[in-house]
Design an enzyme around this catalytic site. Structure first.
Site, mmCIF file in Angstrom:
data_model
loop_
_atom_site.group_PDB
_atom_site.id
_atom_site.type_symbol
_atom_site.label_atom_id
_atom_site.label_comp_id
_atom_site.label_asym_id
_atom_site.label_seq_id
_atom_site.Cartn_x
_atom_site.Cartn_y
_atom_site.Cartn_z
ATOM 1 N N GLU A 34 0.828 -1.215 0.000
ATOM 2 C CA GLU A 34 0.000 0.000 0.000
ATOM 3 C C GLU A 34 0.858 1.258 0.000
ATOM 4 O OE1 GLU A 34 -2.837 -0.255 3.219
ATOM 5 O OE2 GLU A 34 -3.485 -2.256 2.591
ATOM 6 N N CYS A 35 1.945 1.215 -0.713
ATOM 7 C CA CYS A 35 2.916 2.300 -0.757
ATOM 8 C C CYS A 35 2.807 3.049 -2.080
ATOM 9 C CB CYS A 35 4.317 1.685 -0.601
ATOM 10 S SG CYS A 35 5.694 2.841 -0.698
ATOM 11 N N GLY A 36 3.225 4.287 -2.071
ATOM 12 C CA GLY A 36 3.266 5.064 -3.305
ATOM 13 C C GLY A 36 4.260 4.505 -4.318
ATOM 14 N N PHE A 37 5.125 3.581 -3.874
ATOM 15 C CA PHE A 37 6.112 2.952 -4.763
ATOM 16 C C PHE A 37 5.748 1.517 -5.121
ATOM 17 C CE2 PHE A 37 8.450 6.305 -2.564
ATOM 18 C CZ PHE A 37 9.060 6.954 -3.620
ATOM 19 N N THR A 38 4.563 1.056 -4.711
ATOM 20 C CA THR A 38 4.162 -0.331 -4.972
ATOM 21 C C THR A 38 4.181 -0.652 -6.467
ATOM 22 O OG1 THR A 38 2.862 -0.373 -2.944
ATOM 23 C CG2 THR A 38 2.330 -2.046 -4.576
#
Length: 183
Positions: A34-38
């Site tokens: 659930e990361c902006g870098f997923t």
């Protein structure tokens, strides 16, 4: 010392000695769903597909230490990675990657190649820096892992040759991977 001195639990719960990757070029990544870098999972898988026949492997280690961005169980994480990104590279069970409870592998990796800063030109860098400065300034202390999708390139001898922060997209590491594969 090398990564071969460590072991970790695979998603199936079995203890895996990293010595089984001896002679391979390895990329170790701490991940989160659930990361902006997923979105980096997609290009990580692309790199794995491109180079796996040349003795290259990616090892994914989910961690929930950065803004609770990996809250799921190991089974949920595995399902998410497979269904959403077709991840077929080895994934390990969720671990801590910083602090007193950090998996020893990540303590070794972080001490081998210290943090040198984020790529300020990356499209998500400003948002990341704002989050860290406002909510988690402690993340910037020491040489520990700073965020999800920190990547460590390991040579065929098991030594860390390069550290890439979250703000380095996987395809931007391709030249370094190719160079490591040539050694």
């Amino acid at each position: 010392m090398s990564i071969y001195n460590f072991s970790a639990k695979a998603m199936n719960g079995k203890e895996v000695s990293l010595e089984q990757y001896k002679g391979k070029t390895v990329l170790i990544v701490n991940t989160a769903s659930e990361c902006g870098f997923t979105f980096q999972y997609e290009d990580l898988q692309r790199l794995y597909d491109r180079y796996k026949d040349k003795d290259f492997v990616i090892l994914g280690f989910p961690s929930n230490q950065f803004a609770d961005q990996e809250p799921g169980t190991n089974e949920q994480i595995s399902t998410f990675c497979t269904l959403n990104y077709g991840v077929s590279f080895p994934m390990f069970q969720k671990v801590d990657v910083r602090g007193s409870q950090a998996h020893p592998l990540f303590s070794y990796l972080a001490s081998s190649k210290p943090f040198e800063g984020f790529n300020q030109t990356h499209s998500v860098a400003k948002i990341l820096m704002d989050i860290i400065q406002e909510k988690h300034p402690e993340y910037m202390l020491g040489d520990s892992i700073k965020w999800n999708f920190t990547k460590f390139l390991i040579n065929r001898q098991g030594e860390v040759v390069k550290r890439f922060e979250a703000t380095t997209d996987p395809l931007d590491m391709e030249q370094d991977i190719e160079a490591a594969l040539q050694d």
